[in-house]
Design an enzyme around this catalytic site. Sequence first.
Site, PDB file in Angstrom:
ATOM      1  N   ASP A   1       0.821  -1.226   0.000  1.00  0.00           N
ATOM      2  CA  ASP A   1       0.000   0.000   0.000  1.00  0.00           C
ATOM      3  C   ASP A   1       0.848   1.268   0.000  1.00  0.00           C
ATOM      4  OD1 ASP A   1      -2.170  -1.653   0.176  1.00  0.00           O
ATOM      5  OD2 ASP A   1      -2.427  -1.402   2.339  1.00  0.00           O
TER       6      ASP A   1
HETATM    7  P1  NAP Z   1       0.783  -3.953   3.064  1.00  0.00           P
HETATM    8  O1  NAP Z   1       0.198  -2.976   2.120  1.00  0.00           O
HETATM    9  O2  NAP Z   1      -0.099  -4.587   4.059  1.00  0.00           O
HETATM   10  O3  NAP Z   1       1.487  -5.049   2.151  1.00  0.00           O
HETATM   11  C1  NAP Z   1       2.291  -6.015   2.693  1.00  0.00           C
HETATM   12  C2  NAP Z   1       2.640  -7.002   1.585  1.00  0.00           C
HETATM   13  O4  NAP Z   1       3.587  -7.914   2.140  1.00  0.00           O
HETATM   14  C3  NAP Z   1       1.473  -7.835   1.118  1.00  0.00           C
HETATM   15  O5  NAP Z   1       0.971  -7.363  -0.096  1.00  0.00           O
HETATM   16  C4  NAP Z   1       2.029  -9.260   1.037  1.00  0.00           C
HETATM   17  O6  NAP Z   1       1.937  -9.742  -0.299  1.00  0.00           O
HETATM   18  C5  NAP Z   1       3.482  -9.104   1.425  1.00  0.00           C
HETATM   19  N1  NAP Z   1       3.947 -10.200   2.279  1.00  0.00           N
HETATM   20  C6  NAP Z   1       3.318 -10.775   3.321  1.00  0.00           C
HETATM   21  N2  NAP Z   1       4.064 -11.765   3.827  1.00  0.00           N
HETATM   22  C7  NAP Z   1       5.198 -11.812   3.090  1.00  0.00           C
HETATM   23  C8  NAP Z   1       6.368 -12.608   3.140  1.00  0.00           C
HETATM   24  N3  NAP Z   1       6.513 -13.587   4.021  1.00  0.00           N
HETATM   25  N4  NAP Z   1       7.332 -12.380   2.230  1.00  0.00           N
HETATM   26  C9  NAP Z   1       7.182 -11.404   1.293  1.00  0.00           C
HETATM   27  N5  NAP Z   1       6.108 -10.603   1.222  1.00  0.00           N
HETATM   28  C10 NAP Z   1       5.129 -10.812   2.112  1.00  0.00           C
HETATM   29  O7  NAP Z   1       2.007  -3.337   3.889  1.00  0.00           O
HETATM   30  P2  NAP Z   1       2.667  -1.901   3.859  1.00  0.00           P
HETATM   31  O8  NAP Z   1       3.022  -1.507   2.478  1.00  0.00           O
HETATM   32  O9  NAP Z   1       3.720  -1.964   4.898  1.00  0.00           O
HETATM   33  O10 NAP Z   1       1.504  -0.935   4.308  1.00  0.00           O
HETATM   34  C11 NAP Z   1       0.958  -0.902   5.621  1.00  0.00           C
HETATM   35  C12 NAP Z   1      -0.548  -0.831   5.594  1.00  0.00           C
HETATM   36  O11 NAP Z   1      -1.030  -0.835   6.942  1.00  0.00           O
HETATM   37  C13 NAP Z   1      -1.072   0.425   4.950  1.00  0.00           C
HETATM   38  O12 NAP Z   1      -2.307   0.180   4.353  1.00  0.00           O
HETATM   39  C14 NAP Z   1      -1.238   1.342   6.145  1.00  0.00           C
HETATM   40  O13 NAP Z   1      -2.163   2.394   5.924  1.00  0.00           O
HETATM   41  C15 NAP Z   1      -1.779   0.364   7.155  1.00  0.00           C
HETATM   42  N6  NAP Z   1      -1.600   0.947   8.480  1.00  0.00           N
HETATM   43  C16 NAP Z   1      -0.406   0.897   9.090  1.00  0.00           C
HETATM   44  C17 NAP Z   1      -0.242   1.560  10.279  1.00  0.00           C
HETATM   45  C18 NAP Z   1       1.067   1.618  10.986  1.00  0.00           C
HETATM   46  O14 NAP Z   1       1.094   2.163  12.067  1.00  0.00           O
HETATM   47  N7  NAP Z   1       2.148   1.090  10.424  1.00  0.00           N
HETATM   48  C19 NAP Z   1      -1.290   2.218  10.863  1.00  0.00           C
HETATM   49  C20 NAP Z   1      -2.504   2.242  10.215  1.00  0.00           C
HETATM   50  C21 NAP Z   1      -2.638   1.585   9.019  1.00  0.00           C
HETATM   51  P3  NAP Z   1       1.917 -11.323  -0.593  1.00  0.00           P
HETATM   52  O15 NAP Z   1       0.792 -11.877   0.193  1.00  0.00           O
HETATM   53  O16 NAP Z   1       1.756 -11.422  -2.064  1.00  0.00           O
HETATM   54  O17 NAP Z   1       3.248 -11.860  -0.131  1.00  0.00           O
END
Ligand code: NAP
Length: 458
Positions: A381
């Site tokens: 994301d």
């Molecule tokens: P993400 O959008 O959730 O994407 C994580 C990706 O990691 C997934 O698409 C997944 O794809 C891949 N993945 C999972 N396990 C894996 C593995 N073992 N090896 C390789 N890839 C793997 O993560 P992000 O880009 O870090 O974004 C964070 C999200 O959380 C955002 O939507 C953000 O708004 C939300 N959020 C975060 C917080 C915070 O405090 N950090 C707070 C509020 C909201 P596959 O399944 O294809 O592997």
Amino acid sequence: MTNLVGGEIFIEVLYIIAVGLFILSLKWLSSPATSRRGVFAGEIGMLLAVVGTLFYKGIVDYKWIAIALVLGRVAMTAVPQRTALSHAFGALCVTLVGTAEFYLRTPTVPKFTMSVLSLEVILGGLTFTGSLMAAGKLQEILPQRPITYKGQNIVNLGMLLVAIVIAVMLVLDPSRTGLYPPMLLIALIFGVMLIIPIGGADMPTVISLLNSYAGLSAAAMGFVLDSKLLIVAGALDGASGFILSVNMSKAMNRSFTNVLFGAFGQVQAPAAAAHETRPVRSATAEEAAAILAAANKVVVVPGYGMAVAQAQHKVRELYDALTKRGVDVTFGIHPVAGRMPGHMNVLLAEADIPYDKLLDMDQVNGDMPQTDVALVIGANDVTNPAARNDQSSPIYGMPIIDVDKAHTSMVIKRSMAPGFAGIDNPLYYLDNNLMLFGDAKAFVGNIVKELSGNSGGH
Ligand code: NAP
């Protein structure tokens, strides 16, 4: 008697030191360079506060405390839901104490005490059920999608208003004990209603807000029980939780009201499905290693997948292998990458990656057009260009790391599955993007093997 006073002074001194450490901890936690010291100060402060409390003569049974200590240990990626559970039980405790105090003191409860007691019980009650719901959503026991219906906000605000009116009636006449159970019940139901319209992706922000409520309810309990430690610790908790929620909302370019009332993350499935047939280019670890070795400037963008795979140590090896070859490697850290604020910083610090190589979003975005390779490791994301250019996207307006502006982007993930927001990522279909399909730890390990197999710089 002398002993008792001596004991009480001892406990008070422990509490004052604990409060001092909590304040220092928050100060030190505000910079990566001092954050370890901050965590340590917080831990010692909490230890002193707990030890002081265990000395209280009111505690008769230590068995449950010991069991809770053991149960509290969880994996790093489960910290958000564990935090939600801590808030739930903290808030339950606050609610039970408030209830006991009410029935012990009625009918002669002073107006101020009854006001803070009502605040304590309303906040405690809604935080208890709200946090349980949040934990259930994060653990995927409950559906992540927001559940909405017409007039939801009016119903919710109406319920809260009724609870407040009852509280005012109790303040005016605390002998009307019959009013107490409905007030508590409404607070409990309100907690559930507050969380059901909020999608899974917003849960970390909501948990931080619930943290704030739990802190405020504990501070209110501090006034009821005349405990200075609770007042100060609760106020610090309440304030820092609130500031954190505001910062997280800002990092996602969402207003607070939008998080609470926006029903983010509702039906995006059809859009995701529509893209599934489009072709993507993929590469092997060997090809990826060759591209990285030929680069002058590489920006690594880690995300939740790196945390799940526990790939940070392999990422460190990759950093070492590339810097040894003269490649300039930095890390682009998105403020909401992962599942909690600072998630990536903690993991990379654990792998001893130098702090000055961790750049924030604005710094790294400025350099992106001069970057040869943006290597995305388990992030999704936070790299999605739809946030910049697709007004219909649910994450439109969220600042992202512009990996699509690098000469080449490479994305390590296991499949084409979406990330937390549940939406497709147009980055994957761009001509200058390569998908590196596999587990983050294994794939990075393979790249490192390739790099160390072919020694030499460029
Ligand atoms: P993400 O959008 O959730 O994407 C994580 C990706 O990691 C997934 O698409 C997944 O794809 C891949 N993945 C999972 N396990 C894996 C593995 N073992 N090896 C390789 N890839 C793997 O993560 P992000 O880009 O870090 O974004 C964070 C999200 O959380 C955002 O939507 C953000 O708004 C939300 N959020 C975060 C917080 C915070 O405090 N950090 C707070 C509020 C909201 P596959 O399944 O294809 O592997």
